[in-house]
Motif scaffolding. Structure first.
Motif, PDB file in Angstrom:
ATOM      1  N   GLY A   1     -13.795  -1.050  -4.444  1.00  0.00           N
ATOM      2  CA  GLY A   1     -12.688  -1.636  -5.192  1.00  0.00           C
ATOM      3  C   GLY A   1     -11.898  -0.627  -5.992  1.00  0.00           C
ATOM      4  N   TRP A   2     -11.887   0.624  -5.566  1.00  0.00           N
ATOM      5  CA  TRP A   2     -11.181   1.682  -6.300  1.00  0.00           C
ATOM      6  C   TRP A   2      -9.695   1.670  -5.939  1.00  0.00           C
ATOM      7  N   ALA A   3      -8.889   0.963  -6.700  1.00  0.00           N
ATOM      8  CA  ALA A   3      -7.453   0.851  -6.412  1.00  0.00           C
ATOM      9  C   ALA A   3      -6.742   2.201  -6.552  1.00  0.00           C
TER      10      ALA A   3
ATOM     11  N   GLN B   1      -3.630  -3.710  -6.691  1.00  0.00           N
ATOM     12  CA  GLN B   1      -4.756  -4.040  -5.820  1.00  0.00           C
ATOM     13  C   GLN B   1      -4.255  -4.144  -4.373  1.00  0.00           C
TER      14      GLN B   1
ATOM     15  N   MET C   1     -11.691   1.722  -0.996  1.00  0.00           N
ATOM     16  CA  MET C   1     -11.229   0.523  -1.696  1.00  0.00           C
ATOM     17  C   MET C   1     -12.032  -0.695  -1.251  1.00  0.00           C
TER      18      MET C   1
ATOM     19  N   ASP D   1      -5.540   4.603  -3.560  1.00  0.00           N
ATOM     20  CA  ASP D   1      -4.277   4.495  -2.813  1.00  0.00           C
ATOM     21  C   ASP D   1      -3.262   5.540  -3.280  1.00  0.00           C
TER      22      ASP D   1
ATOM     23  N   SER E   1       0.836  -1.199   0.000  1.00  0.00           N
ATOM     24  CA  SER E   1       0.000   0.000   0.000  1.00  0.00           C
ATOM     25  C   SER E   1       0.872   1.251   0.000  1.00  0.00           C
TER      26      SER E   1
END
Length: 303
Positions: free
Chosen positions: A178-180, A116, A174, A183, A42
């Protein structure tokens, strides 16, 4: 010539203990956050960890400065080491600026292919960061408005809490959608927030290191105040600068033809400067006439 230093309890001992506590707490959290950042890949956590590492270095500088400020004066350091509390926030702000640029660069690079990220560890670790940073900021809250050294540490810690909050929100986004790309976006915003928040500290600490008149003092007002003191015909060679945390120095030549009770006059004027302006380290030279100086008016001259 008269000199008066009206001392205050600057609590250097308590300041040193506070800086030591928050430095060690932040160092432990930085290691935890960096470990999870590498484990989850991350950038939001890694960028916050890098920022926290910069803060640990900055807090270490503030800790060292507070300790140095306690050292007594010597023949070669007649003011002691109080100025360390002015140089520390300058180095602190430069570190923050450098880290914010590095974070922004890495974030932009990642936008093209954001990896991801497992969101829940990001949320949990960042939430711990909020609690730790706000708790550490509470340790150094006293006097931060007037002490650049404490202000630098306080701003670091509050900014860290805000950064951790942004990481929590990114992790939740996220997790839910699921919005990568959240980050690297969070990391970029972190860099921008750090840079904006640090600019004022950089400006103020640079001015203090260059002996500028403290921002909360109007030199013209001080000159007018001195000119209005009993028996004063003119004021020149007026200089005002910060000595260290909570200490402001002044030197001035006062033309006072009446040569009576100069000692009492100097003592009363020094007390008045402290009470009215917070200038607690005044050195006043009394002159009975021109003494070869150009005294066209009472305005301070730059020398």
């Amino acid at each position: 010539m008269g000199h008066s230093h009206h001392g205050h309890d600057h609590s250097h001992g308590s300041a040193t203990r506070a800086f030591a506590a928050v430095t060690l707490i932040n160092l432990a959290y930085t290691a935890l956050e960096a470990g999870y950042g590498f484990y989850t890949d991350s950038l939001a956590l890694l960028s916050d960890a890098v920022h926290n590492l910069g803060d640990v270095l900055g807090l270490g500088l503030a800790w060292a400065a507070a300790a140095l400020a306690k050292r007594p004066t010597t023949a070669s350091h007649t003011y002691g080491w109080r100025r360390a509390t002015l140089l520390s926030p300058l180095a602190n702000s430069l570190l923050l600026m450098a880290f914010s640029g590095a974070l922004a660069w890495e974030a932009v690079r990642r936008f093209s292919a954001p990896p991801q990220i497992p969101a829940m560890p990001v949320v949990v670790v960042a939430a711990i960061g909020i609690a730790i940073n706000l708790g550490a900021a509470w340790f150094v809250r006293d006097g931060h408005a007037h002490d650049l050294n404490k202000r630098g540490a306080f701003l670091h810690l509050v900014a860290d809490a805000a950064v951790s909050l942004a990481a929590v929100l990114a992790g939740l986004g996220m997790l839910a959608f699921g919005w990568a790309w959240l980050d690297p976006l969070t990391a970029l915003l972190i860099g921008v927030v750090i840079a904006i928040g640090t600019f004022g500290l950089l400006r103020d600490s640079f001015n203090a290191a260059m002996d500028a008149v403290p921002a909360n003092i109007d030199q013209a007002e001080v000159a007018a105040f001195l000119s209005a003191r009993p028996g004063v015909a003119a004021v020149h060679h007026l200089h005002i600068w910060p000595l260290g945390a909570g200490e402001i120095a002044l030197t001035a030549h006062l033309v006072r033809p009446d040569d009576s009770e100069h000692d009492a006059f100097i003592d009363a004027t020094a007390h008045a400067l402290d009470d009215r302006f917070g200038i607690n380290h005044a050195t006043l030279q009394i002159e009975r006439g021109r003494c070869g100086h150009d005294l066209h008016d009472a305005a301070p001259h730059a020398h």
